[in-house]
Scaffold this active site. Structure first.
Site, PDB file in Angstrom:
ATOM      1  N   GLU A  82     -19.292  22.709  17.424  1.00 30.00           N
ATOM      2  CA  GLU A  82     -19.177  21.975  16.167  1.00 30.00           C
ATOM      3  C   GLU A  82     -19.568  22.944  15.057  1.00 30.00           C
ATOM      4  O   GLU A  82     -20.680  23.472  15.048  1.00 30.00           O
ATOM      5  CB  GLU A  82     -20.117  20.777  16.195  1.00 30.00           C
ATOM      6  CG  GLU A  82     -20.149  19.967  14.922  1.00 30.00           C
ATOM      7  CD  GLU A  82     -21.152  18.834  15.000  1.00 30.00           C
ATOM      8  OE1 GLU A  82     -21.101  17.958  14.138  1.00 30.00           O
ATOM      9  OE2 GLU A  82     -21.997  18.854  15.923  1.00 30.00           O
TER      10      GLU A  82
ATOM     11  N   GLU B 201     -23.345  12.706   5.540  1.00 24.69           N
ATOM     12  CA  GLU B 201     -24.321  12.187   6.480  1.00 24.69           C
ATOM     13  C   GLU B 201     -25.494  11.649   5.657  1.00 24.69           C
ATOM     14  O   GLU B 201     -26.376  12.406   5.265  1.00 24.69           O
ATOM     15  CB  GLU B 201     -24.787  13.280   7.435  1.00 24.69           C
ATOM     16  CG  GLU B 201     -23.695  13.727   8.392  1.00 24.69           C
ATOM     17  CD  GLU B 201     -24.199  14.738   9.406  1.00 24.69           C
ATOM     18  OE1 GLU B 201     -23.949  14.534  10.608  1.00 24.69           O
ATOM     19  OE2 GLU B 201     -24.835  15.723   9.009  1.00 24.69           O
TER      20      GLU B 201
END
Length: 253
Positions: free
Chosen positions: A153, A235
């Site tokens: 990621e 986020e």
């Protein structure tokens, strides 16, 4: 998208977690100002070229998005998660394949060894609270896995506010795409390499191939792996309302 568990706590990224543990339950085509409040609701935009997902994987409070043709705004969110743990969600827009749910015409998946040009641009708004605004870019040994990517990621933080920081620890500072970035590395069952812009911004025009090459040179991404999706979103740990993507584009050749 995954990654903001801080320091010693649970190292599970939001994006990643989401990407890793969610199933897109409702997918439809967007009309003007389409509303999404379902935790895992999603809407195809720009004629199916991109997909917007609510992706509220880490909280049970209401989160709603107002979706436009190439972006969205978080209209309802009052998250209050501890900043030493996982974020509440990763509302985002993406191109490519995520949990087997693919957009059209993206040029993805693409094997790293065959990269020629991979570019993306985004403009976004920020708000109060504690959050990061970041790309979440996924790699896997297989071109279109039906579940969690297991390769790497790669996160590109354009902006952040408050205490949250990337998974792992800082390992370097580099100059890529005309800016300085702190490089962080950690592992949550897959490699997580994060590039945090040292001068926060509200727009990015990035050469994803250059970030990928840097990660390859550090041994964090394999040239045999596939880039499966390019995602950008937020986020949030605390707050979240007002964060939004104003425009988003990708180009893969």
């Amino acid at each position: 998208m995954l990654s903001r568990l801080r320091r010693t706590t649970v190292i599970l990224g939001a994006a990643a977690l989401l990407a890793g543990a969610t199933t897109l339950t409702t997918t439809s085509a967007a009309s003007a100002d389409t509303q999404i409040c379902d935790k895992y609701g999603s809407v195809r935009v720009s004629g199916g070229r991109y997909l917007v997902q609510n992706n509220e994987w880490g909280d049970d409070t209401t989160q709603c998005l107002s979706v436009r043709d190439d972006g969205f705004t978080i209209t309802t969110a009052n998250h209050n998660k501890p900043t030493n743990g996982a974020p509440a969600s990763y509302p985002s827009i993406y191109a490519g394949c995520h949990y087997g749910n693919c957009t059209s015409g993206s040029g993805l998946p693409k094997q790293v060894a065959n990269f020629h040009s991979v570019q993306s641009s985004v403009a976004y708004t920020v708000a109060s609270g504690q959050w990061d605004a970041s790309y979440d870019i996924w790699f896997d040994p297989n071109p279109n896995p039906s579940g969690q990517n297991t390769g790497a990621e790669l996160m590109i933080w354009g902006n952040h506010q408050g205490a949250p920081q990337p998974i792992g620890s800082k390992i370097a500072t580099v100059w890529i795409s005309g800016a300085s970035w702190d490089v962080w590395f950690g592992n949550t069952g897959w490699n997580v390499i994060s590039y945090v812009r040292t001068s926060p911004t509200t727009s990015l025009n990035v050469d994803i191939g250059a970030f990928t090459s840097d990660s390859v040179s550090r041994g964090k991404i394999s040239r045999s792996w596939y880039l499966t999706s390019i995602q950008f979103g937020f986020e949030p740990w605390q707050g979240g309302a007002g964060l939004g993507v104003q425009s988003f584009s990708t180009s893969v050749s």
